[in-house]
Design a protein around this motif. Structure first.
Motif, PDB file in Angstrom:
ATOM      1  N   THR A  23      -7.678   9.931  -1.039  1.00 52.88           N
ATOM      2  CA  THR A  23      -6.416   9.963  -1.779  1.00 52.88           C
ATOM      3  C   THR A  23      -6.228  11.379  -2.307  1.00 52.88           C
TER       4      THR A  23
ATOM      5  N   ASP B 283      -2.396   8.485   0.599  1.00 51.06           N
ATOM      6  CA  ASP B 283      -3.670   7.843   0.908  1.00 51.06           C
ATOM      7  C   ASP B 283      -3.896   7.934   2.416  1.00 51.06           C
ATOM      8  N   THR B 284      -5.093   8.326   2.815  1.00 51.19           N
ATOM      9  CA  THR B 284      -5.449   8.391   4.226  1.00 51.19           C
ATOM     10  C   THR B 284      -6.331   7.202   4.562  1.00 51.19           C
ATOM     11  N   TYR B 285      -5.969   6.518   5.649  1.00 49.86           N
ATOM     12  CA  TYR B 285      -6.705   5.345   6.134  1.00 49.86           C
ATOM     13  C   TYR B 285      -7.209   5.629   7.542  1.00 49.86           C
TER      14      TYR B 285
ATOM     15  N   LYS C 275      -9.317   2.638   3.513  1.00 49.63           N
ATOM     16  CA  LYS C 275      -8.862   3.851   2.828  1.00 49.63           C
ATOM     17  C   LYS C 275     -10.026   4.822   2.734  1.00 49.63           C
TER      18      LYS C 275
ATOM     19  N   ILE D 289       0.839  -1.212   0.000  1.00 50.54           N
ATOM     20  CA  ILE D 289       0.000   0.000   0.000  1.00 50.54           C
ATOM     21  C   ILE D 289       0.861   1.245   0.000  1.00 50.54           C
TER      22      ILE D 289
END
Length: 108
Positions: free
Chosen positions: A104, A93-95, A101, A73
């Motif tokens: 983005t 990318d923020t999770y 996720k 990832i």
């Protein structure tokens, strides 16, 4: 309690020989884990992330593994609050702490 609910908040994670000690806001150790779980790459009050071979494992503040993600990832660049950010090529990318996720954006 939900999957990620906990009575503990992580204030620090200390390395002691072959162990990780989870420390609360009062400076008290409340959990010890073997360093064989992998290398801690980041933590916040409610979760921490460990790099193990070609995987990232997400642990809750009680030290229980919640989710495993492929290291493909990207590289984790920050962990804060209930989120973490991964750099993947020219994107961030923020999770959320469950490993989902949520956004983005182009990296600067």
């Amino acid at each position: 309690m939900g999957l990620f609910s906990s009575n503990y908040q992580i204030a620090n994670i200390e390395v002691r020989s072959s162990f990780y000690d989870l420390i609360d806001a009062k400076g008290k150790k409340y959990k010890t884990l073997s360093r064989s779980i992998g290398e801690i790459v980041g933590f916040s009050g409610s979760f921490f992330i460990v790099r193990r071979s070609s995987f990232y494992d997400i642990y809750n503040s009680e030290g229980r593994k919640q989710k495993t993600l492929a290291a493909s990832i990207g590289d984790i660049v920050s962990v804060a609050g209930d989120f973490f950010v991964v750099r993947r090529s020219s994107f961030h990318d923020t999770y959320d702490k469950s490993g989902k996720k949520i956004s983005t954006r182009a990296a600067r």
